[in-house]
Structure formats: structure tokens, C-alpha cells
Design a protein around this motif. Structure first.
Motif, mmCIF file in Angstrom:
data_model
loop_
_atom_site.group_PDB
_atom_site.id
_atom_site.type_symbol
_atom_site.label_atom_id
_atom_site.label_comp_id
_atom_site.label_asym_id
_atom_site.label_seq_id
_atom_site.Cartn_x
_atom_site.Cartn_y
_atom_site.Cartn_z
ATOM 1 N N ASN A 16 0.836 -1.201 0.000
ATOM 2 C CA ASN A 16 0.000 0.000 0.000
ATOM 3 C C ASN A 16 0.867 1.247 0.000
ATOM 4 N N ALA A 40 -3.908 10.934 -4.421
ATOM 5 C CA ALA A 40 -4.088 9.959 -3.343
ATOM 6 C C ALA A 40 -3.995 10.722 -2.024
ATOM 7 N N PHE A 44 -6.178 8.455 2.924
ATOM 8 C CA PHE A 44 -6.474 7.172 2.275
ATOM 9 C C PHE A 44 -5.226 6.382 1.892
ATOM 10 N N ARG A 45 -4.042 6.847 2.263
ATOM 11 C CA ARG A 45 -2.807 6.173 1.833
ATOM 12 C C ARG A 45 -2.716 4.740 2.341
ATOM 13 N N GLU A 47 -5.086 2.721 2.743
ATOM 14 C CA GLU A 47 -6.071 1.930 2.009
ATOM 15 C C GLU A 47 -5.769 1.857 0.515
ATOM 16 N N THR A 48 -4.808 2.660 0.055
ATOM 17 C CA THR A 48 -4.488 2.709 -1.369
ATOM 18 C C THR A 48 -3.555 1.562 -1.718
ATOM 19 N N GLN A 49 -4.123 0.528 -2.313
ATOM 20 C CA GLN A 49 -3.357 -0.662 -2.681
ATOM 21 C C GLN A 49 -2.566 -0.390 -3.966
#
Length: 65
Positions: A16, A40, A44-45, A47-49
């Protein structure tokens, strides 16, 4: 996984964006991030796959007048 970070090819095992930033030494730095051209947000980093081949841009804010 093969990624591009600020135009440079890198290899990582992180999955991630938050982990990648930590691994690359950005840690708690105040930076803006984009994955494949899409903003991004910091919130949300984690959760950012990331996927093989993704292009990540990390930009530090600049001051000036």
C-alpha cells in the motif's frame, strides 16, 4: 513488485501507499501523492493498494512568492 516512483524504477514488497512512503524515507513528511495520475489523499494512503507497474508521484510543497 515493480513500480515507478517520481520517474525512477523501484522494486518493493510493500502493498500500500503508506507503507511505500515509509519504506522510501518519507515517513511523516508533508507531501502530496498521486498514483497513476490520480490524487491519493493522505487520509487514504493506508487503504491505497499498489499494483505491479503503478506510477507514484510524491511532491513536497514549495514556498515562495
Amino acid at each position: 513488485m515493480n513500480l515507478t516512483l517520481n520517474g525512477e524504477a523501484i522494486i518493493t514488497k510493500t502493498s500500500n501507499l503508506a507503507a511505500l512512503l515509509e519504506e522510501q524515507g518519507y515517513g511523516e513528511a508533508k507531501v502530496a501523492t498521486a498514483v497513476n495520475g490520480a490524487l491519493a489523499p493522505a487520509s487514504f494512503r493506508g487503504e491505497t493498494q499498489l499494483k505491479d507497474g503503478d506510477a507514484i508521484e510524491v511532491v513536497a510543497p514549495m514556498q515562495g512568492g
